[in-house]
Design a protein around this motif. Structure first.
Motif, mmCIF file in Angstrom:
data_model
loop_
_atom_site.group_PDB
_atom_site.id
_atom_site.type_symbol
_atom_site.label_atom_id
_atom_site.label_comp_id
_atom_site.label_asym_id
_atom_site.label_seq_id
_atom_site.Cartn_x
_atom_site.Cartn_y
_atom_site.Cartn_z
ATOM 1 N N GLY A 525 4.867 -16.433 2.247
ATOM 2 C CA GLY A 525 3.923 -15.991 1.234
ATOM 3 C C GLY A 525 2.501 -15.826 1.703
ATOM 4 N N ALA A 526 2.235 -16.022 2.989
ATOM 5 C CA ALA A 526 0.866 -15.958 3.487
ATOM 6 C C ALA A 526 0.392 -14.513 3.596
ATOM 7 C CB ALA A 526 0.766 -16.638 4.846
ATOM 8 N N ARG A 527 -0.889 -14.321 3.406
ATOM 9 C CA ARG A 527 -1.537 -13.034 3.611
ATOM 10 C C ARG A 527 -2.791 -13.308 4.440
ATOM 11 N NH1 ARG A 527 2.594 -11.596 2.279
ATOM 12 N NH2 ARG A 527 3.244 -10.131 0.651
ATOM 13 N N VAL A 528 -2.722 -13.004 5.733
ATOM 14 C CA VAL A 528 -3.869 -13.287 6.590
ATOM 15 C C VAL A 528 -5.028 -12.363 6.240
ATOM 16 C CG1 VAL A 528 -2.380 -14.067 8.475
ATOM 17 C CG2 VAL A 528 -3.155 -11.689 8.411
ATOM 18 N N ARG A 529 -6.197 -12.795 6.576
ATOM 19 C CA ARG A 529 -7.400 -12.025 6.287
ATOM 20 C C ARG A 529 -7.557 -10.896 7.297
ATOM 21 N NH1 ARG A 529 -12.141 -15.904 5.625
ATOM 22 N NH2 ARG A 529 -12.315 -15.899 7.900
ATOM 23 N N LEU A 530 -8.033 -9.747 6.829
ATOM 24 C CA LEU A 530 -8.376 -8.636 7.706
ATOM 25 C C LEU A 530 -9.880 -8.664 7.941
ATOM 26 C CD1 LEU A 530 -7.850 -6.012 9.261
ATOM 27 C CD2 LEU A 530 -8.073 -4.785 7.079
ATOM 28 N N GLU A 531 -10.273 -8.708 9.189
ATOM 29 C CA GLU A 531 -11.675 -8.694 9.563
ATOM 30 C C GLU A 531 -11.943 -7.430 10.376
ATOM 31 O OE1 GLU A 531 -11.659 -13.560 10.043
ATOM 32 O OE2 GLU A 531 -12.998 -12.354 11.284
ATOM 33 N N VAL A 532 -13.032 -6.775 10.103
ATOM 34 C CA VAL A 532 -13.365 -5.518 10.766
ATOM 35 C C VAL A 532 -14.772 -5.645 11.325
ATOM 36 C CG1 VAL A 532 -13.608 -3.031 10.530
ATOM 37 C CG2 VAL A 532 -11.870 -4.241 9.191
ATOM 38 N N ALA A 533 -14.888 -5.559 12.656
ATOM 39 C CA ALA A 533 -16.186 -5.660 13.326
ATOM 40 C C ALA A 533 -16.663 -4.264 13.693
ATOM 41 C CB ALA A 533 -16.083 -6.532 14.575
ATOM 42 N N VAL A 534 -17.832 -3.904 13.201
ATOM 43 C CA VAL A 534 -18.387 -2.566 13.433
ATOM 44 C C VAL A 534 -19.809 -2.697 13.956
ATOM 45 C CG1 VAL A 534 -16.972 -1.438 11.676
ATOM 46 C CG2 VAL A 534 -19.178 -2.429 11.038
ATOM 47 N N PRO A 535 -20.280 -1.694 14.710
ATOM 48 C CA PRO A 535 -21.663 -1.715 15.183
ATOM 49 C C PRO A 535 -22.624 -1.187 14.124
ATOM 50 C CG PRO A 535 -20.556 0.204 16.047
ATOM 51 C CD PRO A 535 -19.529 -0.559 15.253
ATOM 52 N N ARG A 553 9.241 0.010 7.701
ATOM 53 C CA ARG A 553 10.085 1.207 7.674
ATOM 54 C C ARG A 553 9.306 2.400 8.221
ATOM 55 N NH1 ARG A 553 10.493 2.898 2.796
ATOM 56 N NH2 ARG A 553 12.293 4.238 3.145
ATOM 57 N N ARG A 554 10.015 3.296 8.883
ATOM 58 C CA ARG A 554 9.354 4.476 9.437
ATOM 59 C C ARG A 554 8.726 5.331 8.348
ATOM 60 N NH1 ARG A 554 13.559 7.638 12.860
ATOM 61 N NH2 ARG A 554 11.797 9.106 12.841
ATOM 62 N N THR A 555 9.328 5.350 7.169
ATOM 63 C CA THR A 555 8.824 6.172 6.064
ATOM 64 C C THR A 555 8.139 5.328 4.998
ATOM 65 O OG1 THR A 555 11.011 6.043 5.007
ATOM 66 C CG2 THR A 555 10.574 7.934 6.458
ATOM 67 N N ALA A 556 7.592 4.195 5.398
ATOM 68 C CA ALA A 556 6.974 3.286 4.436
ATOM 69 C C ALA A 556 5.803 3.948 3.719
ATOM 70 C CB ALA A 556 6.509 2.022 5.139
ATOM 71 N N ARG A 557 5.647 3.601 2.443
ATOM 72 C CA ARG A 557 4.508 4.091 1.664
ATOM 73 C C ARG A 557 3.227 3.431 2.149
ATOM 74 N NH1 ARG A 557 9.535 5.694 0.255
ATOM 75 N NH2 ARG A 557 9.583 6.847 -1.737
ATOM 76 N N LEU A 558 2.123 4.114 1.888
ATOM 77 C CA LEU A 558 0.816 3.572 2.218
ATOM 78 C C LEU A 558 0.212 2.906 0.999
ATOM 79 C CD1 LEU A 558 -0.693 6.476 4.377
ATOM 80 C CD2 LEU A 558 0.549 4.443 5.150
ATOM 81 N N ARG A 559 -0.369 1.740 1.216
ATOM 82 C CA ARG A 559 -0.981 0.989 0.120
ATOM 83 C C ARG A 559 -2.369 0.541 0.532
ATOM 84 N NH1 ARG A 559 0.676 0.670 -4.834
ATOM 85 N NH2 ARG A 559 0.214 -1.558 -4.971
ATOM 86 N N PRO A 560 -3.335 0.485 -0.400
ATOM 87 C CA PRO A 560 -4.666 -0.036 -0.068
ATOM 88 C C PRO A 560 -4.565 -1.492 0.376
ATOM 89 C CG PRO A 560 -4.681 1.076 -2.190
ATOM 90 C CD PRO A 560 -3.249 0.933 -1.796
ATOM 91 N N VAL A 561 -5.311 -1.848 1.399
ATOM 92 C CA VAL A 561 -5.201 -3.193 1.933
ATOM 93 C C VAL A 561 -6.042 -4.192 1.146
ATOM 94 C CG1 VAL A 561 -7.087 -2.923 3.600
ATOM 95 C CG2 VAL A 561 -5.249 -4.506 4.087
ATOM 96 N N GLY A 562 -7.151 -3.730 0.529
ATOM 97 C CA GLY A 562 -8.092 -4.643 -0.105
ATOM 98 C C GLY A 562 -7.570 -5.455 -1.267
ATOM 99 N N PRO A 563 -6.807 -4.875 -2.195
ATOM 100 C CA PRO A 563 -6.349 -5.676 -3.340
ATOM 101 C C PRO A 563 -5.361 -6.773 -2.968
ATOM 102 C CG PRO A 563 -6.313 -3.333 -3.861
ATOM 103 C CD PRO A 563 -6.562 -3.436 -2.399
ATOM 104 N N GLY A 564 -4.661 -6.635 -1.830
ATOM 105 C CA GLY A 564 -3.615 -7.594 -1.496
ATOM 106 C C GLY A 564 -4.025 -8.705 -0.564
ATOM 107 N N ARG A 565 -5.118 -8.548 0.138
ATOM 108 C CA ARG A 565 -5.561 -9.585 1.079
ATOM 109 C C ARG A 565 -7.074 -9.531 1.206
ATOM 110 N NH1 ARG A 565 -2.525 -9.713 5.343
ATOM 111 N NH2 ARG A 565 -1.004 -8.155 4.667
ATOM 112 N N ALA A 566 -7.668 -10.627 1.624
ATOM 113 C CA ALA A 566 -9.114 -10.671 1.824
ATOM 114 C C ALA A 566 -9.493 -9.750 2.975
ATOM 115 C CB ALA A 566 -9.567 -12.097 2.110
#
Length: 742
Positions: A525-535, A553-566
């Protein structure tokens, strides 16, 4: 004779070390011109460290004017030991990294020489796996040429021409006042492994004890000596007799303060493929791991039952260490390092650092390349603690290594992966056998090890600008384990780089799978945090709106990452070197009773102009209270907003909030801005502290995405800067070009 700690060493100590000194003398070689060259003088010394390999100083292979020595065809020269001279060729030079390695590449006055006599067998010295400390008894050995000695057994060649300082770097135990000064180890005849044939007459090898051993500094290991020294030991081994190990390679004598200098053998960890000499046959893509694997496996093989050998270097070490009450002694080390040598090299040195940090329960990070292999991690665990704690530490570390290695190839097909799994099982069985004496609570704590990443970091690294002025980037993806411990798992290293948008698309194509794998490793059930380092210039990156694959899956749908994880933004310009203001602000936010939104906006007159922020903004941010957190409704892509974020970072702020699509300077704040700032104030009120912010912003994004709560639409493109100085992003690769200002 006096030692570095004032203890008197008599004949009993010398007798205890006699076998070790004998082995050390037979593994020390002389370097000279090619076999058969008339009137050749010895250049310096070296030490046999693996089958067919000699370690020496790089300057020994160069004349006093810096040019290469005169050698035979294809660079062949001679290596003298055991009464013979065998042909050899330089293979690696750690003192001159390749130009493409960059100015930050490691340099050391070391070189590796390959013997060109594959059928000949010879003894090998034991290289320490840990940094040198204060020495009890230390000897320096000097190689001797074959058949070019006077009646006293001393080389007639005079000072070696191997560079400044050679003349005082080596010598004999003469004039020391020691009753055993005349008892010197003698060389062996050519033969099988380490003493497997009877001794034959050979030139004696002179030794002396190094006293007043000093601390390591930028020049290397320092040592002094009360005795007269003779030339020619540059490149020879410095032996710590108390541990029975080679801890350094003699470099020379410093011309100003006249202390002896040696290169720590741990500097060999900087060996890379870029050090391969043109035209030489090397050790493959990871020469350090390959070399030390040959070394460790050779020493273990010397103890095999039924092997027709005499006493080995290990036997000498065991005799020295006997009776010290160690639960993790030289026999455990010998077997552990053999088992580690049979495993593949770790994918990234950071994984070794993370394993050592977990075992020692410490947060500091070693130097970027200080721990390259599993062997290096083993050497970092000698803490001088009680025997039980030391045993528990090594068992814990090896348990982690066994499980990490098995996990790497768990689902891989083929014979190579099966062989790795078999070796991981052998290591695990060895660990289990050593763990039987641990207390129950320690056996439970060192149970099945599961790597649990806390976050996944995407980093966009600027390289340079193209001819049209566009920024070009490389990127990397790392798994984070807290306290600045990261493991790079994906790297895009295009020499020319790609534009930012293209780099982002490359990341997104595989980010979904990487996040899912990290989630699985983190636990049910864990959802690790996504961190993005930009200049700077990309602080408006709306990573929370990125769409990634929802499954593997090769044909997996795309979902926004923000609502599901920090999802948080990090500043690419701040790394492991923590600014005091940054740390102070972070600690203030963590301890503040409540957080307050600090609205940052232009004032009147000069504050409105583009470019650097006016003094009023600097004063606002510098004098803000401990619980203040900047909030901007302006765009941070350029103009005032970009300058304001830069000021916030320069004044130490670790966190801030703004919309990805804020308004420009030409537009006044409107009702939308007021809604944004009101929402931020409500978010911070009763938030429970700064550490809760990533999850609170995630919940807010989820509500905005579902339109489940009226008045949350402003949060759809909300950007949260969250830069924890206690968990800094990893260092840049030292050999990559950096972005130059236009």
């Amino acid at each position: 004779m006096a030692t570095s700690q004032g203890r008197t060493a008599g004949s009993g100590d010398r007798a205890r070390y006699a076998r070790l000194l004998d082995h050390a003398g037979r593994t020390t070689v002389g370097l000279r011109a090619a076999p058969g060259a008339p009137g050749a003088r010895m250049w310096g010394s070296g030490v046999l460290i693996a089958p067919g390999w000699v370690l020496t100083c790089a300057h020994v292979l160069a004349a006093s004017d810096g040019r290469r020595r005169e050698t035979g065809p294809d660079g062949v020269f001679g290596v003298a030991f055991g009464g013979r001279v065998v042909p050899a060729r330089q293979a690696y030079d750690l003192s001159r990294p390749a130009p493409e390695a960059g100015p930050g590449a490691a340099r050391a006055d070391l070189a590796l020489v390959r013997l060109l006599d594959p059928e000949g067998r010879h003894p090998c010295a034991w290289l320490s796996d840990q940094p040198a400390t204060l020495l009890e008894d230390a000897y320096i050995f000097r190689g001797h040429d074959s058949g070019d000695h006077d009646s006293g057994g001393h080389d007639r060649s005079g000072p070696a021409a191997g560079g400044a300082g050679d003349g005082g770097a080596a010598g004999a135990c003469t004039g020391s006042g020691d009753a055993d000064a005349g008892r010197r180890p003698r060389g062996r005849a050519p033969g099988d492994v380490d003493g497997d044939r009877a001794a034959a007459p050979a030139a004696p090898v002179d030794t002396f004890i190094a006293v007043r051993f000093g601390a390591r500094d930028a020049r290397g290991l320092q040592f002094g000596s009360d005795v007269r020294v003779t030339p020619g030991a540059s490149g020879g081994p410095l032996i710590d007799c108390d541990r029975g190990e080679v801890v350094g390679i003699v470099k020379g004598r410093h011309q100003q303060d006249h202390v002896g200098l040696a290169v720590p053998v741990t500097a060999l960890r900087g060996l890379g493929p870029e050090h391969l000499v043109a035209g030489a046959e090397g050790l493959g893509p990871d020469p350090y791991h390959a070399l030390m694997s040959l070394h460790d496996r050779w020493h273990w093989a010397g103890q095999e039952l039924g092997r027709a050998t005499g006493p080995t270097w290990f036997d000498a070490q065991h005799a020295i260490m006997a009776g010290r009450g160690r639960l993790w002694g030289v026999q455990e080390r010998l077997q552990a390092l053999d088992l580690l040598a049979r495993l593949p090299a770790p994918r990234d040195p950071l994984i070794v650092e993370a394993a050592v940090g977990e075992v020692l329960d410490r947060g500091e990070r070693p130097a970027a390349w200080s721990l390259r292999t599993w062997r290096d991690g083993h050497g970092a665990l000698y803490q001088g603690s009680d025997p039980y704690t030391e045993l528990r530490t090594f068992v814990h570390y090896l348990r982690i290594v066994a499980q990490l290695t098995a996990d790497e190839v768990r689902d891989q097909p083929g014979e190579a992966a099966a062989a790795v799994r078999e070796q991981a099982v052998r290591l695990a069985e060895f660990v289990q056998a050593k763990a039987v004496v641990l207390q129950p609570q320690d056996r439970r704590r060192i149970g099945p090890v599961r790597r649990r990443p806390r976050s996944v970091l995407v980093e966009f690294e600027p390289l340079f600008y193209d001819e049209g002025g566009a920024e070009l980037f490389n990127w990397s993806v790392s798994e984070g384990y807290g306290q600045g411990q990261w493991l790079r798992v994906d790297v895009q290293e295009s020499p020319g780089g790609v534009p930012f948008e293209q780099a982002r698309e490359q990341v997104l194509r595989q980010l979904g799978g990487r996040l899912l794998r990290a989630d699985g490793a983190a636990g049910p059930g864990a959802r690790v945090r996504l961190e993005v380092a930009v200049p700077e210039g990309h602080w408006h990156t709306a990573a929370g709106q990125w769409e990634v694959a929802a499954s593997t899956r090769r044909t997996a749908r795309l979902r926004p990452v923000g609502p599901g994880r920090a999802v948080i933004l990090r500043d690419q310009g701040r790394r492991e070197q923590v600014d005091p203001a940054w740390l102070r602000r972070w600690q203030g936010l963590r301890t503040a009773p409540e957080l307050q939104a600090l609205r940052v906006r232009p004032g009147e007159g000069a504050d409105v102009r583009p470019g650097p922020c006016a003094e009023s903004v600097w004063r606002l941010l510098e004098t803000a209270g401990e619980g203040a957190l900047p909030a901007l409704c302006h765009t941070v892509a350029d103009g005032f907003g970009r300058d304001a974020v830069g000021v916030a970072l320069d004044t130490g702020f670790p966190a801030g909030l703004w919309p990805a699509r804020g308004h420009g300077e030409e537009q006044d704040c409107d009702a939308g801005c007021e809604e944004f700032h009101r929402g931020v104030r409500e978010l911070l009120q009763g938030s429970g502290g700064v550490v809760r912010l990533p999850e609170l912003v995630r919940q807010l994004r989820a509500k905005a995405a579902e339109a489940a709560e009226e008045g949350t639409h402003w949060a759809r493109d909300l950007v949260l800067l969250y830069d924890d100085p206690e968990d800094p992003i990893p260092p840049l690769f030292p050999d990559r070009p950096q972005l130059s200002p236009r």
